[in-house]
Motif scaffolding. Structure first.
Motif, PDB file in Angstrom:
ATOM      1  N   TYR A 118       0.859  -1.193   0.000  1.00  0.00           N
ATOM      2  CA  TYR A 118       0.000   0.000   0.000  1.00  0.00           C
ATOM      3  C   TYR A 118       0.896   1.244   0.000  1.00  0.00           C
ATOM      4  N   THR A 119       0.386   2.254  -0.674  1.00  0.00           N
ATOM      5  CA  THR A 119       1.074   3.545  -0.563  1.00  0.00           C
ATOM      6  C   THR A 119       0.630   4.243   0.718  1.00  0.00           C
ATOM      7  N   VAL A 120       1.387   5.268   1.107  1.00  0.00           N
ATOM      8  CA  VAL A 120       1.028   6.036   2.316  1.00  0.00           C
ATOM      9  C   VAL A 120      -0.343   6.680   2.147  1.00  0.00           C
ATOM     10  N   SER A 121      -0.638   7.218   0.992  1.00  0.00           N
ATOM     11  CA  SER A 121      -1.933   7.867   0.765  1.00  0.00           C
ATOM     12  C   SER A 121      -3.072   6.872   0.855  1.00  0.00           C
ATOM     13  N   GLU A 122      -2.857   5.637   0.324  1.00  0.00           N
ATOM     14  CA  GLU A 122      -3.908   4.625   0.399  1.00  0.00           C
ATOM     15  C   GLU A 122      -4.213   4.270   1.843  1.00  0.00           C
ATOM     16  N   ILE A 123      -3.185   4.101   2.637  1.00  0.00           N
ATOM     17  CA  ILE A 123      -3.416   3.798   4.054  1.00  0.00           C
ATOM     18  C   ILE A 123      -4.129   4.965   4.740  1.00  0.00           C
ATOM     19  N   ALA A 124      -3.663   6.198   4.479  1.00  0.00           N
ATOM     20  CA  ALA A 124      -4.250   7.368   5.139  1.00  0.00           C
ATOM     21  C   ALA A 124      -5.730   7.514   4.786  1.00  0.00           C
ATOM     22  N   PHE A 125      -6.081   7.364   3.534  1.00  0.00           N
ATOM     23  CA  PHE A 125      -7.480   7.538   3.158  1.00  0.00           C
ATOM     24  C   PHE A 125      -8.330   6.336   3.580  1.00  0.00           C
ATOM     25  N   SER A 126      -7.745   5.118   3.672  1.00  0.00           N
ATOM     26  CA  SER A 126      -8.494   3.980   4.221  1.00  0.00           C
ATOM     27  C   SER A 126      -8.845   4.225   5.681  1.00  0.00           C
ATOM     28  N   VAL A 127      -7.860   4.737   6.453  1.00  0.00           N
ATOM     29  CA  VAL A 127      -8.131   5.080   7.850  1.00  0.00           C
ATOM     30  C   VAL A 127      -9.195   6.165   7.935  1.00  0.00           C
ATOM     31  N   LYS A 128      -9.144   7.162   7.076  1.00  0.00           N
ATOM     32  CA  LYS A 128     -10.121   8.258   7.068  1.00  0.00           C
ATOM     33  C   LYS A 128     -11.529   7.700   6.843  1.00  0.00           C
ATOM     34  N   ARG A 129     -11.686   6.793   5.826  1.00  0.00           N
ATOM     35  CA  ARG A 129     -13.005   6.235   5.535  1.00  0.00           C
ATOM     36  C   ARG A 129     -13.500   5.369   6.693  1.00  0.00           C
ATOM     37  N   THR A 130     -12.595   4.606   7.278  1.00  0.00           N
ATOM     38  CA  THR A 130     -12.986   3.727   8.385  1.00  0.00           C
ATOM     39  C   THR A 130     -13.514   4.537   9.560  1.00  0.00           C
ATOM     40  N   ILE A 131     -12.789   5.605   9.943  1.00  0.00           N
ATOM     41  CA  ILE A 131     -13.220   6.431  11.088  1.00  0.00           C
ATOM     42  C   ILE A 131     -14.516   7.163  10.772  1.00  0.00           C
ATOM     43  N   GLU A 132     -14.652   7.713   9.575  1.00  0.00           N
ATOM     44  CA  GLU A 132     -15.881   8.442   9.234  1.00  0.00           C
ATOM     45  C   GLU A 132     -17.083   7.502   9.176  1.00  0.00           C
ATOM     46  N   ASP A 133     -16.869   6.199   8.718  1.00  0.00           N
ATOM     47  CA  ASP A 133     -17.982   5.256   8.699  1.00  0.00           C
ATOM     48  C   ASP A 133     -18.368   4.813  10.101  1.00  0.00           C
ATOM     49  N   ALA A 134     -17.368   4.645  10.968  1.00  0.00           N
ATOM     50  CA  ALA A 134     -17.653   4.159  12.325  1.00  0.00           C
ATOM     51  C   ALA A 134     -18.224   5.268  13.217  1.00  0.00           C
ATOM     52  N   PHE A 135     -17.797   6.551  13.015  1.00  0.00           N
ATOM     53  CA  PHE A 135     -18.254   7.677  13.839  1.00  0.00           C
ATOM     54  C   PHE A 135     -18.821   8.755  12.916  1.00  0.00           C
ATOM     55  N   GLY A 136     -20.062   8.497  12.431  1.00  0.00           N
ATOM     56  CA  GLY A 136     -20.665   9.478  11.526  1.00  0.00           C
ATOM     57  C   GLY A 136     -20.898  10.808  12.215  1.00  0.00           C
ATOM     58  N   HIS A 137     -21.745  10.830  13.240  1.00  0.00           N
ATOM     59  CA  HIS A 137     -21.996  12.032  14.046  1.00  0.00           C
ATOM     60  C   HIS A 137     -21.857  11.657  15.508  1.00  0.00           C
ATOM     61  N   VAL A 138     -21.142  12.488  16.251  1.00  0.00           N
ATOM     62  CA  VAL A 138     -20.912  12.230  17.677  1.00  0.00           C
ATOM     63  C   VAL A 138     -21.211  13.514  18.452  1.00  0.00           C
ATOM     64  N   ARG A 139     -21.450  13.336  19.725  1.00  0.00           N
ATOM     65  CA  ARG A 139     -21.670  14.456  20.663  1.00  0.00           C
ATOM     66  C   ARG A 139     -20.586  14.340  21.723  1.00  0.00           C
ATOM     67  N   VAL A 140     -19.693  15.325  21.764  1.00  0.00           N
ATOM     68  CA  VAL A 140     -18.512  15.260  22.613  1.00  0.00           C
ATOM     69  C   VAL A 140     -18.568  16.388  23.635  1.00  0.00           C
ATOM     70  N   ARG A 141     -18.274  16.010  24.883  1.00  0.00           N
ATOM     71  CA  ARG A 141     -18.217  17.007  25.958  1.00  0.00           C
ATOM     72  C   ARG A 141     -16.768  17.147  26.409  1.00  0.00           C
ATOM     73  N   GLY A 142     -16.280  18.379  26.481  1.00  0.00           N
ATOM     74  CA  GLY A 142     -14.899  18.601  26.884  1.00  0.00           C
ATOM     75  C   GLY A 142     -14.612  20.080  27.099  1.00  0.00           C
ATOM     76  N   GLU A 143     -13.367  20.351  27.445  1.00  0.00           N
ATOM     77  CA  GLU A 143     -12.914  21.717  27.740  1.00  0.00           C
ATOM     78  C   GLU A 143     -12.103  22.248  26.567  1.00  0.00           C
ATOM     79  N   ILE A 144     -12.381  23.500  26.166  1.00  0.00           N
ATOM     80  CA  ILE A 144     -11.659  24.102  25.046  1.00  0.00           C
ATOM     81  C   ILE A 144     -10.232  24.422  25.475  1.00  0.00           C
ATOM     82  N   SER A 145      -9.290  24.028  24.642  1.00  0.00           N
ATOM     83  CA  SER A 145      -7.876  24.256  24.943  1.00  0.00           C
ATOM     84  C   SER A 145      -7.178  24.731  23.675  1.00  0.00           C
ATOM     85  N   GLY A 146      -6.251  25.672  23.845  1.00  0.00           N
ATOM     86  CA  GLY A 146      -5.474  26.171  22.714  1.00  0.00           C
ATOM     87  C   GLY A 146      -6.269  27.045  21.763  1.00  0.00           C
TER      88      GLY A 146
END
Length: 537
Positions: free
Chosen positions: A23-51
């Motif tokens: 695999y090329t680096v881009s193929e791995i990077a975009f496979s990871v991108k698709r996997t995360i976007e498919d697994a976490f379509g919309h989320v509700r996150v609670r946290g503290e703003i930093s930076g």
């Protein structure tokens, strides 16, 4: 398990490597991108703003959300950032709704935020209090900058929703109290764009030119019905508060019910508990004004009647005190009658007197007396002429003799003798002047020598050269006795060739040595006042 997971299943070392896919680096990077976007379509996150550093020059905002164990990068695109109801701040606890994704260029995952809300009412109240303190520190809430409301405005501008009950209550209350021209600027009073619409409405009303096609309001009312803190948050935004504080037109804030407070209430010139109360503050009751005017007119008419009656009474009393016109002219008429009766006799007597004076003058003006007077004047004139001619001849003779004598004195020989005499007198005067200058210079030099000797004799430094010294304290003042010196005191001792610093010891003073009495010496000159030098002699 996905194809991606199959591709990365551990393979024993003894497995043939040529069977592992590449695999090329881009193929791995975009496979990871698709996997995360498919697994976490919309989320509700609670946290503290930093930076958080504010929006980027592109309009996007980049920061992190963290808790006590982890952190995640966050980004808000420019379009979503402009629709936020509040601005993120460093350290604020929020609830973010968005989707997880990765950034292939940096091998990290992040959340792209679609909406952002404070984490509970407590966070909103803390943000509200912080913003209130910052704006108050700028002086936007000072009572001294607030202006009085106009007593009877002719045009009122209302900033509110055109479909709610608020505008109907305001229009109904204004119609009951005092009908005026009302301009309504429709805005959303809740939602993402509410704050910007309210700010634009306030600035728009202020931008209207007086006397233009659209009349400029004399008074503004910003109104909204009651609601929760989140519902009223648009009127806590900084842009709305600054627009209300900068308004040149007096402004009434009527947001929420009597117990609801927003930041625009502090910046407005007057705060109304309800929109109906704002209409009551804006205009007086027309019926009350009419009644007050009628009462004032009746009181004015009664006061004017009383004033005229009083002046009429005073006029009548003054008229009775004045005398009648015939009584005023009666003495003058009587004096005129008496004078006219005496006038005929006075004219006759005056005629007789003038005739007698004329006859006496005519008697003195006979022809013989005139001839004698004329001959006398001619004789006197002839004598004066002869005396004038003789005097003129004598004066001309004297002047001629003077001119002849002067001509004799002005001969060349006499002029030469006069120049020689003048030269000799000038040389004598020059010699006397030189001798006088030399004598004066000698006397001045002698006096200067005497003054220098006197100065040298009176100068305290000549005494120091004979072996004496001056003891001074820390303030450079001379000390006149040993009792004025305390142990440990810093001293300065001045000799003829300079000064030295010293510290007073704690020993007992030495007894004075016996000395022979000195012969009295005649003082050389008067001592100078105002200095310490006279104490040395």
């Amino acid at each position: 398990m996905s194809d991606f997971d199959d591709a990365f299943t551990p393979v024993p070392d003894e497995a043939p490597r040529p069977n592992i896919g590449e695999y090329t680096v881009s193929e791995i990077a975009f496979s990871v991108k698709r996997t995360i976007e498919d697994a976490f379509g919309h989320v509700r996150v609670r946290g503290e703003i930093s930076g958080y550093r504010g929006p980027h020059s592109s309009g996007h905002a980049y920061f992190s959300l963290k808790d006590d164990k982890s952190r995640i990068e966050a980004v808000i695109w420019r379009g979503q950032f402009q629709r936020l109801r509040f601005r993120p701040e460093e350290g604020m606890e929020v609830v973010a709704v968005g989707r997880l994704t990765t950034f292939p260029g940096g091998s990290k995952y992040q959340i792209v935020i679609d909406s952002l809300e404070p984490a509970g009412v407590g966070a909103l109240m803390a943000l509200l209090e912080k913003r209130r303190r910052e704006l108050a520190a700028e002086g936007l809430f000072d009572e001294g900058r607030k202006r009085p409301l106009p007593f009877l405005p002719t045009v009122i501008g209302v900033v509110t929703s055109p479909t709610g009950a608020v505008i109907r209550d305001i229009l109904h209350r204004l119609a009951d109290r005092f009908p005026v021209h009302v301009l309504v600027w429709p805005v959303r009073v809740q939602g993402d764009t509410s704050a910007r619409e309210v700010e634009a409405a306030i600035r728009g009303f202020n931008a209207l030119a007086p006397g233009g096609p659209i009349p400029r309001p004399d008074l503004l009312i910003v109104a909204r019905g009651g609601g929760s803190l989140e519902d009223l948050w648009s009127f806590n935004e900084e842009i709305v508060v600054r627009a209300a504080a900068a308004s040149e037109i007096p402004l009434i804030s009527a947001v929420g019910h009597e117990t609801d407070w927003t930041l625009i209430d502090h910046a407005a010139d007057r705060r109304a508990p309800t929109p109906t109360g704002a209409a009551e503050m804006a205009v007086p009751v027309r019926a009350d004004l009419i009644a007050a005017v009628d009462s004032g007119a009746r009181r004015l008419a009664a006061a004017l009647a009383r004033y005229l009656d009083g002046r009429r009474t005073q006029l009548r009393a003054s008229a009775r005190a004045l005398p009648q016109p015939r009584d005023l002219v009666a003495p003058a008429r009587q004096r005129l009658d008496l004078a006219s009766a005496r006038l005929a006799h006075a004219l006759a007597a005056a005629g007789h007197q003038h005739r007698a004076r004329y006859e006496r003058a005519a008697a003195r003006l006979s022809l013989r007396s005139l001839i004698r007077a004329l001959e006398d004047k001619r004789t006197r004139l002839d004598g004066a002429g002869r005396r004038t001619e003789a005097a003129l001849e004598r004066a001309v003779g004297r002047k001629r003799a003077d001119f002849e004598a002067l001509a004799r004195r002005l001969s060349p020989e006499r002029l030469a003798r006069g120049q020689e005499d003048g030269r000799r007198r000038l040389e004598v005067a020059a010699g006397r002047l030189g001798r006088a200058f030399a004598e004066t210079t000698r006397r001045r030099r002698h006096g200067l020598d005497l003054a220098a000797k006197l100065f040298d004799g009176l100068n305290y430094r000549s005494v120091l050269r004979r072996g004496y010294a001056i003891v001074r304290d820390g303030a450079d003042q001379p000390l006149h006795s040993a009792a004025a010196i305390s142990p440990g005191m810093r001293l300065a001792i001045e000799f003829a060739d300079g000064r030295i610093a010293a510290t007073a010891g704690d020993g007992a003073p030495l007894p004075p040595e016996p000395t022979a009495p000195a012969a009295p010496r005649k003082p050389r000159g008067p001592a100078r006042s105002g200095s310490g030098q006279g104490d040395l002699f």
